[in-house]
Design a protein around this motif. Sequence first.
Motif, PDB file in Angstrom:
ATOM      1  N   THR A 172       5.971  -4.557  11.587  1.00 25.47           N
ATOM      2  CA  THR A 172       5.379  -3.989  10.564  1.00 25.47           C
ATOM      3  C   THR A 172       5.372  -2.442  10.604  1.00 25.47           C
ATOM      4  O   THR A 172       4.727  -1.730   9.596  1.00 25.47           O
ATOM      5  CB  THR A 172       3.934  -4.574  10.093  1.00 25.47           C
ATOM      6  N   ILE A 180       5.194  -5.015   4.478  1.00 25.68           N
ATOM      7  CA  ILE A 180       4.249  -5.506   5.440  1.00 25.68           C
ATOM      8  C   ILE A 180       3.665  -7.128   5.142  1.00 25.68           C
ATOM      9  O   ILE A 180       3.900  -7.919   6.172  1.00 25.68           O
ATOM     10  CB  ILE A 180       3.054  -4.715   5.633  1.00 25.68           C
ATOM     11  N   LEU A 184       4.763 -10.684   7.163  1.00 21.23           N
ATOM     12  CA  LEU A 184       3.629 -11.583   7.638  1.00 21.23           C
ATOM     13  C   LEU A 184       3.783 -12.875   6.957  1.00 21.23           C
ATOM     14  O   LEU A 184       3.496 -13.811   7.611  1.00 21.23           O
ATOM     15  CB  LEU A 184       2.078 -11.151   7.146  1.00 21.23           C
ATOM     16  N   ASP A 206      -2.912  -6.535  10.419  1.00 19.27           N
ATOM     17  CA  ASP A 206      -1.815  -7.589  10.436  1.00 19.27           C
ATOM     18  C   ASP A 206      -2.102  -8.471  11.623  1.00 19.27           C
ATOM     19  O   ASP A 206      -2.018 -10.017  11.184  1.00 19.27           O
ATOM     20  CB  ASP A 206      -0.679  -6.971  10.862  1.00 19.27           C
TER      21      ASP A 206
END
Length: 608
Positions: A172, A180, A184, A206
């Motif tokens: 990311t 991002i 994920l 994250d």
Amino acid sequence: MRLLELADIRKNFGTVEALRGVSFSVDAGSVVGLVGDNGAGKSTLMKTITGVYRPDGGEIRFDGASLADKEPHVIRELGIEMIYQDLALAEMRDVASNIFLGREITRNVLGLNFIDYKRMEIEAGRMIEKLGARVKSVKQAAGLLSRGQQQSVAIARALTFNPKLVIMDEPTAALAVREIEHVLDLIRNLKSRGIAVILISHRLTDVFAVCDRIVVLRHGAVIADDATAATSMNSALENTRLYADLKERETRIRRLVDANIVGIYVADIEGRIFEANDAFLHILGYDRDDLASGRVRRTELTPPEWRERDERALAELRSTGSFQPFEKEYFRKDGSRVPVLVGVALFEQGGEEGVAFVLDLTERKRAEQALRELESEFAHMNRVSMMGELTASLSHEVTQPIASARNNAQAALNFLDLQPPDLGEVREALGSIVGDADRAGDIIERIREQIKKAPPRKEIFDLNETTDEVIELAQSAIVRNGVSIQRRFAEGVLAVNGDRIQLQQVVMNLVLNAVEAMSSVESGGRELVISTGQNRTDGVIVAVQDSGPGIDAKNIERVFEAFYTTKSSGTGMGLSICRSIIDAHGGRLWAEANEPRGAVFQFTLPRA
């Protein structure tokens, strides 16, 4: 089920320890976040797992099998895929070509293999669709895709190997918020398909969003391994700092211990020694085998006469958590003794274990002994020099009782010649001869004691009587220089414990200095006052006071320096030796101005 297991992985590059005993595991279908500062060892660890580097120690097992000596392509075939931060895409090639790069689908035509582009496009489209990736067409050039879309292509390519574990290095980094979240989602997709993921990232948000566990690396070692469900981001940050600080302190302590500057050992209050550095073992002549066997115990190292002092130190240790360093002795392995300075501190207040610092004093004690011998030699030379100065006076002191004995002997002969002989007078004359002989013998014995070279000998004696003996030895010099003397002694016995000859030497030096100082005074009286008494600290004090020219205030301390003298024929050693003698007896020697003129030298001693 455990998919990947790392046990005590070590990797060195020359003298640099890149990985220091790394141990953690990854379960099948789980996501593990690997975080740490730059230089923590994350990239080195991943390259070690994928076979790029060979570990120098420890073991890596994947799906139950050891990865020892496995080449990177073999490890890939076993099911470990690494997606590097640069993604390794060919930007001029389309998406389908990148997904099947190096493993292109072919079809056979007339015995020849041709790349089947159409099939590759169909299969690539299916993979992208399964991942839920936002790629409009697999015919687009990879270089025209966003960073998040390129991550989708790299993951799709990894899936062509049917991996069991995908390692993602900063996926990311440098992405927009929407991209991002897309990456994920891709990680969640992999997890839902039973594929394990190691996510390397600096972004804790994250990591907490998709990871089941967080592993923290610092300086090539695992300093934290926590389940995300059991902690918060703030707690993780705080724990990471605490772990890092603790590790840093441990590293510093280990460096101190291994530096072997002083002896260090870890023990409990009962005396069991658990760990010691080489310096401590060397001091005592033991080795690691002796330490491991439990033969090295503090209580057995301590001679009996030091155990009472040890008990006082332990009481202080229990009360305050540490005790002030003190000198003692230890038994060496060969039975000899070694002088040491020992200080101890508990790891925590009220605890049972602590660390001890031990300094070998052998060389210092040898130096102190050599210094004492040198001081003794100087003191002897000083006494001989003083006796030389008193030669004329002492010769008179010796010849006077001899002459008196001769006269008494002649009188006894005369009394014998009488008819009848006067035996009463003869007896009295002979008694006087014996007294004269004893007096001469006493004077000679005192001179001999001052001149002879003998080691220091401590005894309890009366300081008043000892000071009076010095005055008698110096009496002729005092009278010859026209000095009047007053004795102001404390009443009764003034008992001290020390070397009588050395302390007489101090008094003699002070008296002769005072007499010589007053010899240059033309006007006014030459008065010498010698006093003894008890000081405020229950010790004794001796003062030698004169009416000479005195000492310049700026030189009041310099007179005690070695080789400093105000006399044309002086060596500058007398007062320096006197101070060292008094210091060795636990006292203090100093000088002050006398009123209205002159100087007063005083010294104190502990009372016996």
